[in-house]
Enzyme design. Structure first.
Site, mmCIF file in Angstrom:
data_model
loop_
_atom_site.group_PDB
_atom_site.id
_atom_site.type_symbol
_atom_site.label_atom_id
_atom_site.label_comp_id
_atom_site.label_asym_id
_atom_site.label_seq_id
_atom_site.Cartn_x
_atom_site.Cartn_y
_atom_site.Cartn_z
ATOM 1 N N TYR A 101 0.914 -1.238 -0.039
ATOM 2 C CA TYR A 101 0.092 0.063 -0.033
ATOM 3 C C TYR A 101 0.914 1.191 -0.111
ATOM 4 O O TYR A 101 0.707 2.321 -0.666
ATOM 5 C CB TYR A 101 -0.945 0.060 1.165
ATOM 6 C CG TYR A 101 -1.899 -1.286 1.222
ATOM 7 C CD1 TYR A 101 -3.015 -1.133 0.396
ATOM 8 C CD2 TYR A 101 -1.692 -2.268 2.009
ATOM 9 C CE1 TYR A 101 -3.968 -2.205 0.183
ATOM 10 C CE2 TYR A 101 -2.405 -3.300 1.792
ATOM 11 C CZ TYR A 101 -3.748 -3.247 1.078
ATOM 12 O OH TYR A 101 -4.573 -4.267 0.856
ATOM 13 N N ASN A 124 -12.504 -1.569 -4.830
ATOM 14 C CA ASN A 124 -12.182 -1.911 -6.271
ATOM 15 C C ASN A 124 -13.633 -2.577 -6.679
ATOM 16 O O ASN A 124 -13.939 -3.520 -6.279
ATOM 17 C CB ASN A 124 -11.083 -2.566 -6.401
ATOM 18 C CG ASN A 124 -11.093 -3.060 -7.712
ATOM 19 O OD1 ASN A 124 -11.520 -2.378 -8.798
ATOM 20 N ND2 ASN A 124 -10.208 -4.143 -7.731
ATOM 21 N N CYS A 132 -6.641 -5.937 -7.581
ATOM 22 C CA CYS A 132 -6.304 -5.423 -6.085
ATOM 23 C C CYS A 132 -5.763 -6.544 -5.165
ATOM 24 O O CYS A 132 -5.117 -6.189 -4.280
ATOM 25 C CB CYS A 132 -7.744 -4.965 -5.408
ATOM 26 S SG CYS A 132 -9.157 -6.111 -5.504
ATOM 27 N N HIS A 133 -6.130 -7.741 -5.301
ATOM 28 C CA HIS A 133 -5.214 -8.971 -4.826
ATOM 29 C C HIS A 133 -3.861 -8.880 -4.857
ATOM 30 O O HIS A 133 -3.017 -9.429 -3.983
ATOM 31 C CB HIS A 133 -5.600 -10.348 -5.338
ATOM 32 C CG HIS A 133 -5.138 -10.536 -6.614
ATOM 33 N ND1 HIS A 133 -6.098 -10.194 -7.746
ATOM 34 C CD2 HIS A 133 -4.243 -11.222 -7.354
ATOM 35 C CE1 HIS A 133 -5.448 -10.579 -8.919
ATOM 36 N NE2 HIS A 133 -4.398 -11.017 -8.613
ATOM 37 N N GLU A 159 -0.971 -16.813 -9.584
ATOM 38 C CA GLU A 159 -0.124 -16.089 -10.421
ATOM 39 C C GLU A 159 1.223 -16.538 -10.420
ATOM 40 O O GLU A 159 2.009 -16.218 -11.238
ATOM 41 C CB GLU A 159 -0.374 -14.568 -10.226
ATOM 42 C CG GLU A 159 -1.965 -14.377 -10.663
ATOM 43 C CD GLU A 159 -2.363 -12.799 -10.914
ATOM 44 O OE1 GLU A 159 -1.123 -12.196 -10.126
ATOM 45 O OE2 GLU A 159 -3.170 -12.291 -11.111
#
Length: 180
Positions: A101, A124, A132-133, A159
Protein backbone atom coordinates in the site's frame (compact mmCIF):
# COMPACT_ATOMS: atom_id res chain seq x y z
CA UNK A 1 -33.07 16.35 -19.37
CA UNK A 2 -32.56 13.13 -17.41
CA UNK A 3 -30.16 10.40 -18.35
CA UNK A 4 -31.25 6.81 -17.89
CA UNK A 5 -28.58 4.33 -16.87
CA UNK A 6 -29.02 0.73 -17.93
CA UNK A 7 -27.48 -1.97 -15.72
CA UNK A 8 -27.30 -5.65 -16.58
CA UNK A 9 -25.47 -8.60 -15.05
CA UNK A 10 -24.55 -12.23 -15.42
CA UNK A 11 -23.02 -14.83 -13.12
CA UNK A 12 -20.14 -17.11 -14.15
CA UNK A 13 -18.34 -19.91 -12.36
CA UNK A 14 -14.66 -19.61 -11.53
CA UNK A 15 -12.10 -21.43 -9.39
CA UNK A 16 -12.90 -18.79 -6.75
CA UNK A 17 -16.63 -19.29 -6.72
CA UNK A 18 -19.36 -17.51 -8.61
CA UNK A 19 -18.42 -14.15 -10.13
CA UNK A 20 -21.10 -11.57 -10.84
CA UNK A 21 -20.26 -9.38 -13.82
CA UNK A 22 -22.12 -6.07 -14.06
CA UNK A 23 -22.36 -3.72 -17.02
CA UNK A 24 -23.49 -0.11 -16.96
CA UNK A 25 -24.76 1.10 -20.32
CA UNK A 26 -23.13 -1.95 -21.94
CA UNK A 27 -19.66 -1.42 -20.39
CA UNK A 28 -18.16 -3.61 -17.65
CA UNK A 29 -18.53 -1.78 -14.34
CA UNK A 30 -18.33 -4.57 -11.77
CA UNK A 31 -16.92 -7.98 -10.99
CA UNK A 32 -18.02 -9.18 -7.58
CA UNK A 33 -17.32 -12.37 -5.68
CA UNK A 34 -19.75 -14.13 -3.38
CA UNK A 35 -19.59 -12.68 0.15
CA UNK A 36 -17.34 -9.84 -1.02
CA UNK A 37 -17.03 -6.86 1.29
CA UNK A 38 -18.44 -3.68 -0.35
CA UNK A 39 -20.50 -5.79 -2.74
CA UNK A 40 -23.53 -3.77 -3.85
CA UNK A 41 -27.01 -5.12 -3.24
CA UNK A 42 -28.17 -7.65 -5.84
CA UNK A 43 -31.10 -5.45 -6.90
CA UNK A 44 -28.63 -2.80 -8.14
CA UNK A 45 -27.18 -5.19 -10.73
CA UNK A 46 -30.14 -4.89 -13.10
CA UNK A 47 -31.66 -7.65 -15.18
CA UNK A 48 -29.73 -10.77 -16.02
CA UNK A 49 -28.31 -10.60 -19.54
CA UNK A 50 -25.79 -13.11 -20.88
CA UNK A 51 -25.15 -11.24 -24.15
CA UNK A 52 -23.09 -8.30 -22.90
CA UNK A 53 -20.22 -10.18 -21.34
CA UNK A 54 -18.74 -12.45 -24.03
CA UNK A 55 -15.34 -10.73 -24.16
CA UNK A 56 -15.02 -10.42 -20.37
CA UNK A 57 -15.92 -14.09 -19.94
CA UNK A 58 -13.51 -15.09 -22.70
CA UNK A 59 -10.66 -13.16 -21.06
CA UNK A 60 -11.48 -14.54 -17.60
CA UNK A 61 -11.43 -18.09 -18.98
CA UNK A 62 -8.06 -17.40 -20.64
CA UNK A 63 -6.74 -15.95 -17.35
CA UNK A 64 -7.83 -19.02 -15.39
CA UNK A 65 -6.28 -21.25 -18.08
CA UNK A 66 -3.01 -19.28 -17.66
CA UNK A 67 -3.15 -18.07 -21.24
CA UNK A 68 -3.74 -14.39 -20.34
CA UNK A 69 -1.80 -12.25 -17.88
CA UNK A 70 -3.19 -8.81 -18.70
CA UNK A 71 -6.84 -7.97 -19.32
CA UNK A 72 -7.79 -5.70 -22.20
CA UNK A 73 -11.37 -4.65 -21.56
CA UNK A 74 -13.24 -1.38 -21.68
CA UNK A 75 -14.39 -0.58 -18.16
CA UNK A 76 -16.59 2.03 -16.54
CA UNK A 77 -15.47 3.14 -13.07
CA UNK A 78 -17.60 5.08 -10.63
CA UNK A 79 -15.54 6.54 -7.82
CA UNK A 80 -13.69 9.59 -6.62
CA UNK A 81 -10.74 10.87 -8.65
CA UNK A 82 -8.40 9.43 -5.98
CA UNK A 83 -10.09 6.00 -6.10
CA UNK A 84 -9.86 5.95 -9.89
CA UNK A 85 -6.15 6.86 -9.72
CA UNK A 86 -5.56 3.94 -7.32
CA UNK A 87 -7.53 1.54 -9.56
CA UNK A 88 -5.48 2.72 -12.55
CA UNK A 89 -2.25 2.01 -10.64
CA UNK A 90 -3.53 -1.47 -9.73
CA UNK A 91 -3.85 -2.26 -13.43
CA UNK A 92 -0.14 -1.46 -13.82
CA UNK A 93 1.04 -4.08 -11.31
CA UNK A 94 2.41 -6.92 -13.44
CA UNK A 95 0.94 -10.42 -13.27
CA UNK A 96 2.54 -12.46 -10.50
CA UNK A 97 4.00 -9.42 -8.74
CA UNK A 98 2.88 -7.51 -5.66
CA UNK A 99 3.13 -3.96 -4.33
CA UNK A 100 2.57 -2.64 -0.84
CA UNK A 101 0.00 0.00 0.00
CA UNK A 102 2.89 2.33 0.81
CA UNK A 103 4.56 1.73 -2.55
CA UNK A 104 1.32 2.56 -4.33
CA UNK A 105 0.91 5.72 -2.24
CA UNK A 106 4.44 6.76 -3.17
CA UNK A 107 3.80 6.03 -6.86
CA UNK A 108 0.76 8.30 -6.59
CA UNK A 109 2.96 11.05 -5.16
CA UNK A 110 1.77 10.92 -1.55
CA UNK A 111 3.84 8.73 0.78
CA UNK A 112 1.44 9.32 3.66
CA UNK A 113 -1.61 8.04 1.79
CA UNK A 114 -1.13 4.30 2.30
CA UNK A 115 -4.28 4.05 4.44
CA UNK A 116 -6.30 5.94 1.81
CA UNK A 117 -4.84 3.66 -0.86
CA UNK A 118 -5.99 0.67 1.21
CA UNK A 119 -9.52 2.06 1.46
CA UNK A 120 -9.68 2.74 -2.28
CA UNK A 121 -8.21 -0.70 -3.00
CA UNK A 122 -10.90 -2.33 -0.87
CA UNK A 123 -13.64 -0.58 -2.84
CA UNK A 124 -12.32 -1.70 -6.22
CA UNK A 125 -15.49 -2.53 -8.17
CA UNK A 126 -13.86 -4.82 -10.74
CA UNK A 127 -11.97 -7.48 -8.80
CA UNK A 128 -9.48 -9.86 -10.45
CA UNK A 129 -9.49 -7.86 -13.71
CA UNK A 130 -8.32 -4.82 -11.74
CA UNK A 131 -5.89 -6.83 -9.59
CA UNK A 132 -6.36 -5.46 -6.07
CA UNK A 133 -5.28 -8.90 -4.83
CA UNK A 134 -1.70 -7.94 -5.78
CA UNK A 135 -1.47 -5.38 -2.96
CA UNK A 136 0.04 -6.54 0.33
CA UNK A 137 1.03 -5.11 3.70
CA UNK A 138 4.41 -3.46 4.24
CA UNK A 139 5.63 -6.57 6.09
CA UNK A 140 4.68 -8.78 3.14
CA UNK A 141 1.56 -10.02 4.90
CA UNK A 142 -1.71 -10.60 3.14
CA UNK A 143 -4.08 -7.99 4.47
CA UNK A 144 -7.27 -6.27 3.48
CA UNK A 145 -8.81 -8.20 0.61
CA UNK A 146 -12.54 -7.63 0.08
CA UNK A 147 -12.90 -11.09 -1.44
CA UNK A 148 -11.39 -12.73 1.66
CA UNK A 149 -7.79 -13.51 2.53
CA UNK A 150 -8.15 -17.13 1.41
CA UNK A 151 -9.07 -15.98 -2.10
CA UNK A 152 -6.26 -13.45 -2.10
CA UNK A 153 -3.75 -16.13 -1.11
CA UNK A 154 -5.08 -18.48 -3.78
CA UNK A 155 -5.01 -15.79 -6.50
CA UNK A 156 -1.41 -14.87 -5.68
CA UNK A 157 -0.35 -18.52 -5.58
CA UNK A 158 -2.12 -19.10 -8.90
CA UNK A 159 -0.28 -16.18 -10.51
CA UNK A 160 3.05 -17.48 -9.15
CA UNK A 161 2.39 -20.68 -11.07
CA UNK A 162 1.59 -22.88 -8.12
CA UNK A 163 -0.91 -25.64 -8.83
CA UNK A 164 -3.47 -27.20 -6.62
CA UNK A 165 -5.87 -29.26 -8.70
CA UNK A 166 -8.01 -29.80 -5.60
CA UNK A 167 -8.73 -26.06 -5.57
CA UNK A 168 -9.31 -25.90 -9.32
CA UNK A 169 -10.84 -29.25 -10.29
CA UNK A 170 -13.11 -27.95 -13.04
CA UNK A 171 -10.39 -25.84 -14.59
CA UNK A 172 -7.36 -28.12 -14.10
CA UNK A 173 -8.42 -30.36 -16.97
CA UNK A 174 -8.55 -27.34 -19.28
CA UNK A 175 -5.12 -25.91 -18.41
CA UNK A 176 -2.67 -26.63 -21.23
CA UNK A 177 0.02 -29.13 -20.34
CA UNK A 178 2.75 -26.53 -20.87
CA UNK A 179 1.23 -24.38 -18.09
CA UNK A 180 1.16 -27.22 -15.58
Amino acid sequence: MTTTTSRRHTVVDSPYGALTLVATDGVLSGLYMTDQRHRPAEETFGDRDETLFDEAIHQLEAYFARELTEFDLTMHFVGTPFQRSVWDRLRQIPYGETRTYGELAEELGNRGASRAVGLANGKNPIGIIVPCHRVIGSSGSLVGYGGGLDRKQRLLAFERGERDDALFPAFAANVPTAAR
